[in-house]
Every structure is written in structure tokens, then in C-alpha cells.
Design a protein around this motif. Structure first.
Motif, short mmCIF file in Angstrom:
data_model
loop_
_atom_site.label_atom_id
_atom_site.label_comp_id
_atom_site.label_asym_id
_atom_site.label_seq_id
_atom_site.Cartn_x
_atom_site.Cartn_y
_atom_site.Cartn_z
N UNK A 41 0.80 -1.22 0.00
CA UNK A 41 0.00 0.00 0.00
C UNK A 41 0.83 1.26 0.00
N UNK A 42 0.19 2.36 -0.42
CA UNK A 42 0.86 3.66 -0.48
C UNK A 42 0.07 4.73 0.27
N UNK A 43 -0.90 4.31 1.08
CA UNK A 43 -1.70 5.28 1.82
C UNK A 43 -2.74 5.99 0.98
N UNK A 44 -3.13 5.39 -0.14
CA UNK A 44 -4.05 6.06 -1.06
C UNK A 44 -5.48 6.17 -0.52
N UNK A 45 -5.83 5.35 0.48
CA UNK A 45 -7.19 5.38 1.03
C UNK A 45 -7.16 5.65 2.54
N UNK A 46 -6.18 6.38 2.97
CA UNK A 46 -6.02 6.66 4.40
C UNK A 46 -7.27 7.32 4.96
N UNK A 47 -7.77 6.79 6.08
CA UNK A 47 -8.93 7.30 6.82
C UNK A 47 -10.25 7.12 6.07
N UNK A 48 -10.26 6.31 5.02
CA UNK A 48 -11.50 6.02 4.29
C UNK A 48 -12.17 4.77 4.86
N UNK A 49 -13.43 4.59 4.50
CA UNK A 49 -14.20 3.40 4.86
C UNK A 49 -14.84 2.83 3.61
N UNK A 50 -14.74 1.50 3.48
CA UNK A 50 -15.29 0.83 2.30
C UNK A 50 -16.19 -0.32 2.71
N UNK A 51 -17.27 -0.51 1.95
CA UNK A 51 -18.12 -1.70 2.05
C UNK A 51 -17.94 -2.50 0.78
N UNK A 65 -8.04 -6.69 1.16
CA UNK A 65 -6.64 -6.67 1.59
C UNK A 65 -5.95 -5.40 1.07
N UNK A 66 -6.16 -5.10 -0.21
CA UNK A 66 -5.52 -3.92 -0.79
C UNK A 66 -6.02 -2.64 -0.14
N UNK A 67 -7.32 -2.53 0.06
CA UNK A 67 -7.87 -1.32 0.67
C UNK A 67 -7.32 -1.13 2.08
N UNK A 68 -7.25 -2.21 2.84
CA UNK A 68 -6.72 -2.11 4.20
C UNK A 68 -5.26 -1.65 4.17
N UNK A 69 -4.49 -2.19 3.24
CA UNK A 69 -3.08 -1.79 3.14
C UNK A 69 -2.92 -0.37 2.63
N UNK A 70 -3.98 0.15 2.02
CA UNK A 70 -3.97 1.56 1.60
C UNK A 70 -4.50 2.48 2.69
N UNK A 71 -4.92 1.90 3.84
CA UNK A 71 -5.32 2.71 4.98
C UNK A 71 -6.80 2.78 5.28
N UNK A 271 -9.59 5.78 -5.28
CA UNK A 271 -8.71 6.81 -4.74
C UNK A 271 -8.74 8.08 -5.59
N UNK A 272 -8.06 9.11 -5.09
CA UNK A 272 -7.97 10.36 -5.83
C UNK A 272 -7.11 10.22 -7.07
N UNK A 273 -6.38 9.11 -7.19
CA UNK A 273 -5.61 8.86 -8.41
C UNK A 273 -6.54 8.74 -9.62
N UNK A 274 -7.79 8.36 -9.38
CA UNK A 274 -8.76 8.23 -10.46
C UNK A 274 -9.81 9.32 -10.45
#
Length: 291
Positions: A41-51, A65-71, A271-274
Motif C-alpha cells: 500500500x501507499x496510503x491512497x485510502x487513508x482514513x477512508x471506509x469501504x463496504x 486486503x488492498x484497501x486495508x493496506x492503503x489505509x 482513490x484520488x488517483x482516479x
């Protein structure tokens, strides 16, 4: 691991036992790669919540797994019969230090769709990303083999639930939030033995464009990912041992994909990358064109 995409993962799945629905990763002879040992991860979703619906296994587990590693903190929905897989996904998420909420139930139940959104917001205080990933795959021989109840169940799980979840989620989302739907190459390829499944996936692709147009004024982006043949528990449910031995070999890359190979697309779209991407269907098909 080689950079050459052709031999980087298994090209055949011999002696894989078939499974009854809904299918479990724990029962698979050849275990899928969800990015457990590779995704960084690179912190791209730091402090976000996903369902993530269908987050217990397959693509859903890889995305969790990826989302968690992105924060991000992650809620996953799944059928109660898939509890053992869901527990394993939670363990991977919690290893990152993020929270994971388990939400068993059937998304074909309209009230359950509303509860998923309510419980996620109640637990985490917000909802930034909705990943509509859960799906029922149906197979057919001829038209006469299509079971009406099975067909209605497929549309209920694959299409109606997405609309209900979006309807419940959008009012709880703030500008910058995203919805990501899982469609399929079958929306365009439409194999003759997957008529109902292909029809649901075509509907999802159209739904994605419609929702993106509807929600853009609220600052909510809507996109979809279209996987090709991916090695998940859905494969030994729907396909014969002979079909599994050659799964994905007819793609230009020459093999089936692994769930972990899908996760970066879902991260990009969340993420904000998109940030300038909405109404898109991103193909991850091993080279099979869908446009």
C-alpha cells in the motif's frame, strides 16, 4: 516472481474438485493469490471506509486486503455459509491495523441491502467507497435448460442488489465518494453457455454509466471493473474439471487471472488517483477486448 505475465501464475488447474454453491476458498486445491504476499500500500485510502459485497473470497478478498493496506477500514458482506472464508479475510485486514466489520446475509433480501449501509455507517461513522462485487454465476446448455427461479435469483443478486445498495448508500456519501461495480467481459463476449450471467453483467455495465451520470452532480464517481476468467471459488462451482484444466488458456496472455491482479484497478477507481474517471468500465481480461 517474473515480470512476464504469461508464466507468473498457474496456467492450468488439474484435479480441482467441484464445489456446491456458494463455494469456499478453503476447499480449493489450488489456492488463489489475493495479493497476500505481494500487495504494497501507499496510503491512497487513508482514513477512508469501504463496504465490499462478496468480500469474503476471490476478488472481494483481494480488494479488502488492498484497501486495508492503503489505509481504509473495511466492511464485507457475504453469505452466512461463507463464514470461514470471511474470518480469514478479516484476519488479513486486521494484520494491517485496520478494522474489519463482518456482515453476513443475503443481498437478494432488499431489507438486508439497507442494513448493510446502516451498519457500516454506524460502525465507522462514514462510507466513502461501495464495491458492488458479489454475484451469482449461472450456466446453461440450451434455452430449455435455463431455470426460471435461478434466473430471477441471478438478477436479484447481480443487478437489483446493486441498485438497492446504491440507493441506500448515495445519501450517506459525501463528495469524493465512489461506487465501483464488478461487471465482466461476458457483458460483451456473452458466451452461449452463460446467457443469463452475461445479461446481468450487461445490465451492470449500463447501470454504471447511468449511475455515473446521475451522481456526478453530487461529486460521487461511479465506475466498473470487467474481469476476465479469474481463479476464484466461482469457477469450481460452475465449471467441469475438464474446463478448469484449460481455464483462461484462450486469452491472449494464455492463463486465468488471479484475484490479486484485479485489486490495483479497484484501488485506482476508489482513490484520488482516479479523480477524473467516472462512467468507465475498466477491463482486466488478460487481453480479451471488450469495446
Amino acid at each position: 516472481m517474473t515480470d512476464d505475465p504469461r508464466p507468473s501464475h498457474p496456467t492450468s488447474f488439474p484435479d480441482e474438485p467441484q464445489q456446491p454453491r456458494p463455494g469456499l476458498t478453503t476447499e480449493m486445491r489450488t489456492k488463489p493469490d489475493h495479493g497476500e504476499d505481494s500487495y504494497v500500500g501507499k496510503g491512497l485510502l487513508k482514513d477512508k471506509t469501504a463496504l465490499i459485497t462478496g468480500g469474503d473470497s476471490g476478488i472481494g478478498r483481494a480488494v479488502a486486503i488492498a484497501y486495508a493496506r492503503e489505509g481504509a477500514d473495511v466492511a464485507i458482506s457475504y453469505l452466512a455459509e461463507e463464514q470461514v472464508d470471511a474470518e480469514e479475510t478479516r484476519a488479513w485486514v486486521e494484520k494491517t491495523g485496520q478494522r474489519c466489520l463482518l456482515l453476513p446475509g443475503d443481498i437478494r433480501d432488499r431489507d438486508h441491502c439497507s442494513r448493510l449501509i446502516e451498519r457500516t455507517v454506524a460502525e465507522f461513522g462514514r462510507l466513502d467507497v461501495l464495491v458492488n462485487n458479489a454475484a451469482a454465476q449461472t450456466m446453461n446448455e440450451g434455452l430449455e435448460s435455463i431455470d426460471d427461479d435461478e434466473m430471477q435469483g441471478a438478477f436479484a443478486a447481480n443487478v437489483f442488489a446493486m441498485i438497492r445498495l446504491a440507493k441506500a448508500a448515495a445519501p450517506r456519501m459525501k463528495p469524493g465518494a465512489t461506487i465501483i461495480n464488478t461487471t465482466s467481459e461476458q457483458a460483451k463476449v456473452a458466451g452461449k453457455n452463460m446467457i443469463v450471467y452475461a445479461a446481468t453483467k450487461g445490465a451492470i455495465s449500463s447501470l454504471t454509466v447511468g449511475l455515473s451520470n446521475l451522481l456526478a452532480s453530487d461529486g460521487i464517481r461511479v465506475n466498473a471493473v470487467a474481469p476476465g476468467p479469474i481463479w476464484t471459488p466461482i469457477q469450481p462451482i460452475a465449471k467441469s474439471p475438464q474446463e478448469l484444466e484449460t481455464l483462461g488458456q484462450d486469452t491472449p496472455i494464455g492463463r486465468a487471472g488471479q484475484p490479486g491482479e484485479l485489486a490495483p484497478a479497484y484501488v485506482l477507481l476508489a482513490s484520488s488517483e482516479g479523480s477524473y474517471m467516472s462512467g468507465n468500465v475498466v477491463a482486466v481480461t488478460g487481453g480479451v477486448p471488450i469495446s
